[in-house]
Design a protein around this motif. Structure first.
Motif, PDB file in Angstrom:
ATOM      1  N   ASP A 133       0.793  -1.234   0.000  1.00  0.00           N
ATOM      2  CA  ASP A 133       0.000   0.000   0.000  1.00  0.00           C
ATOM      3  C   ASP A 133       0.822   1.278   0.000  1.00  0.00           C
ATOM      4  N   LYS A 134       1.928   1.266   0.736  1.00  0.00           N
ATOM      5  CA  LYS A 134       2.683   2.515   0.941  1.00  0.00           C
ATOM      6  C   LYS A 134       3.248   3.092  -0.366  1.00  0.00           C
ATOM      7  N   TYR A 135       3.462   2.257  -1.371  1.00  0.00           N
ATOM      8  CA  TYR A 135       4.111   2.728  -2.596  1.00  0.00           C
ATOM      9  C   TYR A 135       3.162   3.497  -3.509  1.00  0.00           C
ATOM     10  N   ARG A 136       3.744   4.370  -4.310  1.00  0.00           N
ATOM     11  CA  ARG A 136       3.053   4.929  -5.465  1.00  0.00           C
ATOM     12  C   ARG A 136       3.582   4.230  -6.715  1.00  0.00           C
ATOM     13  N   VAL A 137       2.669   3.939  -7.643  1.00  0.00           N
ATOM     14  CA  VAL A 137       3.104   3.388  -8.931  1.00  0.00           C
ATOM     15  C   VAL A 137       3.324   4.589  -9.854  1.00  0.00           C
ATOM     16  N   ILE A 138       4.578   4.880 -10.103  1.00  0.00           N
ATOM     17  CA  ILE A 138       4.905   6.110 -10.834  1.00  0.00           C
ATOM     18  C   ILE A 138       4.644   5.936 -12.334  1.00  0.00           C
ATOM     19  N   CYS A 139       5.182   4.870 -12.879  1.00  0.00           N
ATOM     20  CA  CYS A 139       5.071   4.662 -14.330  1.00  0.00           C
ATOM     21  C   CYS A 139       5.519   3.250 -14.655  1.00  0.00           C
ATOM     22  N   CYS A 140       5.442   2.894 -15.918  1.00  0.00           N
ATOM     23  CA  CYS A 140       6.032   1.636 -16.338  1.00  0.00           C
ATOM     24  C   CYS A 140       6.757   1.866 -17.659  1.00  0.00           C
ATOM     25  N   VAL A 141       7.684   0.958 -17.944  1.00  0.00           N
ATOM     26  CA  VAL A 141       8.537   1.095 -19.129  1.00  0.00           C
ATOM     27  C   VAL A 141       8.531  -0.230 -19.881  1.00  0.00           C
ATOM     28  N   SER A 142       8.150  -0.182 -21.152  1.00  0.00           N
ATOM     29  CA  SER A 142       8.242  -1.392 -21.984  1.00  0.00           C
ATOM     30  C   SER A 142       9.682  -1.514 -22.469  1.00  0.00           C
ATOM     31  N   LEU A 143      10.118  -2.747 -22.668  1.00  0.00           N
ATOM     32  CA  LEU A 143      11.516  -2.982 -23.039  1.00  0.00           C
ATOM     33  C   LEU A 143      11.584  -4.176 -23.991  1.00  0.00           C
ATOM     34  N   GLY A 144      12.288  -3.994 -25.095  1.00  0.00           N
ATOM     35  CA  GLY A 144      12.432  -5.093 -26.047  1.00  0.00           C
ATOM     36  C   GLY A 144      13.120  -4.599 -27.317  1.00  0.00           C
ATOM     37  N   TYR A 145      13.228  -5.495 -28.288  1.00  0.00           N
ATOM     38  CA  TYR A 145      13.862  -5.128 -29.561  1.00  0.00           C
ATOM     39  C   TYR A 145      12.820  -4.495 -30.484  1.00  0.00           C
ATOM     40  N   SER A 146      13.176  -3.332 -30.973  1.00  0.00           N
ATOM     41  CA  SER A 146      12.239  -2.540 -31.771  1.00  0.00           C
ATOM     42  C   SER A 146      12.048  -3.123 -33.170  1.00  0.00           C
ATOM     43  N   ARG A 147      10.833  -2.980 -33.682  1.00  0.00           N
ATOM     44  CA  ARG A 147      10.627  -3.279 -35.106  1.00  0.00           C
ATOM     45  C   ARG A 147      10.136  -2.038 -35.837  1.00  0.00           C
ATOM     46  N   THR A 148      10.472  -0.855 -35.291  1.00  0.00           N
ATOM     47  CA  THR A 148      10.176   0.414 -35.987  1.00  0.00           C
ATOM     48  C   THR A 148      11.332   1.384 -35.763  1.00  0.00           C
ATOM     49  N   THR A 149      11.367   2.420 -36.586  1.00  0.00           N
ATOM     50  CA  THR A 149      12.354   3.489 -36.373  1.00  0.00           C
ATOM     51  C   THR A 149      11.619   4.829 -36.410  1.00  0.00           C
ATOM     52  N   PRO A 150      10.921   5.142 -35.329  1.00  0.00           N
ATOM     53  CA  PRO A 150      10.140   6.386 -35.323  1.00  0.00           C
ATOM     54  C   PRO A 150      11.025   7.625 -35.256  1.00  0.00           C
ATOM     55  N   THR A 151      10.444   8.728 -35.671  1.00  0.00           N
ATOM     56  CA  THR A 151      11.160  10.009 -35.564  1.00  0.00           C
ATOM     57  C   THR A 151      10.328  10.954 -34.704  1.00  0.00           C
ATOM     58  N   LYS A 152      10.971  11.949 -34.153  1.00  0.00           N
ATOM     59  CA  LYS A 152      10.278  12.962 -33.343  1.00  0.00           C
ATOM     60  C   LYS A 152      11.002  14.280 -33.507  1.00  0.00           C
ATOM     61  N   THR A 153      10.285  15.356 -33.264  1.00  0.00           N
ATOM     62  CA  THR A 153      10.919  16.679 -33.289  1.00  0.00           C
ATOM     63  C   THR A 153      10.945  17.235 -31.870  1.00  0.00           C
ATOM     64  N   ARG A 154      11.658  18.306 -31.668  1.00  0.00           N
ATOM     65  CA  ARG A 154      11.674  19.031 -30.399  1.00  0.00           C
ATOM     66  C   ARG A 154      11.549  20.522 -30.677  1.00  0.00           C
ATOM     67  N   LYS A 155      11.085  21.258 -29.656  1.00  0.00           N
ATOM     68  CA  LYS A 155      11.063  22.722 -29.774  1.00  0.00           C
ATOM     69  C   LYS A 155      12.497  23.212 -29.978  1.00  0.00           C
ATOM     70  N   PRO A 156      12.664  24.288 -30.751  1.00  0.00           N
ATOM     71  CA  PRO A 156      14.027  24.814 -30.908  1.00  0.00           C
ATOM     72  C   PRO A 156      14.545  25.405 -29.592  1.00  0.00           C
ATOM     73  N   LEU A 157      15.867  25.374 -29.413  1.00  0.00           N
ATOM     74  CA  LEU A 157      16.468  25.872 -28.162  1.00  0.00           C
ATOM     75  C   LEU A 157      16.035  27.296 -27.851  1.00  0.00           C
ATOM     76  N   GLU A 158      15.948  28.140 -28.883  1.00  0.00           N
ATOM     77  CA  GLU A 158      15.625  29.548 -28.613  1.00  0.00           C
ATOM     78  C   GLU A 158      14.227  29.725 -28.017  1.00  0.00           C
ATOM     79  N   ASP A 159      13.363  28.730 -28.179  1.00  0.00           N
ATOM     80  CA  ASP A 159      12.012  28.799 -27.595  1.00  0.00           C
ATOM     81  C   ASP A 159      11.988  28.382 -26.125  1.00  0.00           C
TER      82      ASP A 159
END
Ligand SMILES: Cc1cc2nc3c(=O)[nH]c(=O)nc-3n(C[C@H](O)[C@H](O)[C@H](O)COP(=O)(O)O)c2cc1C
Length: 170
Positions: A133-159
């Protein structure tokens, strides 16, 4: 692998090959979590490694945005311990997670971070995995060998960066 390369190239993986994760690689991922910084070095975390397909299927069905847990051969469930650090038990486990994502990527493994805390899933995961009971479940992480190569963008540093005072340019 260079740490900057891992930071830049890692992506969230939501499709996995049907291939197991080697124990030594998993251990390195967990070690990376263990060495994360934490307030007063309290290390207010616990990691549950879930390989069992039945448990992963149940979690996948419970988590609307984590259906791929049924496919990833490993799920790491990350807990925060309020008794260990009342103030930072929610924040510090995130440091461990980021380390784990990078350690996984550096070893050729894919991951995806899924939020759990403060959702209706939290009590369900607690029940499924016998989490005290005392714990909080923060998150979970899936782990394995990928069968995709996704891309993502980020905000520019100046922003997102100011120099000297808020809103000032370099
Ligand atoms: C706190 C947090 C919660 C997240 N929850 C989910 C989730 O439930 N399901 C999911 O598919 N991705 C989740 N993600 C992954 C983000 O969507 C992803 O990191 C973001 O889109 C950037 O993409 P990238 O990781 O590929 O760079 C989460 C990430 C964080 C940091």
């Amino acid at each position: 692998m260079d740490v900057l390369e891992a930071i830049r190239e890692r992506r969230s993986i939501r499709k996995y090959k049907d291939a197991p994760v080697e124990d030594d690689k998993l251990e390195k991922v967990l070690e990376a979590g263990r060495w994360a910084p934490s307030a007063s070095n309290k290390q207010p975390w616990h990691f549950i490694v879930v390989r069992d397909p039945g448990a992963r299927n149940t979690m996948a069905n419970q988590h609307t945005y984590g259906r791929f847990m049924a496919e990833s051969p490993v799920v790491i469930v990350v807990l925060g311990d309020p008794e260990s650090h009342p103030k930072y038990h929610l924040a510090d486990p995130h440091n461990a997670v980021q380390n784990m994502l990078l350690a996984a990527y550096a070893q050729g493994l894919g991951t995806c971070w899924m939020g759990v805390r403060d959702t209706s899933i939290e009590p369900k995961f607690k029940q499924l995995l016998d989490i005290p009971d005392k714990y909080r479940v923060i998150c979970c992480v899936s782990l394995g060998y990928s069968r995709t190569t996704p891309t993502k963008t980020r905000k520019p540093l100046e922003d997102i960066v100011s120099y000297g005072k808020y809103g000032q340019e370099k």
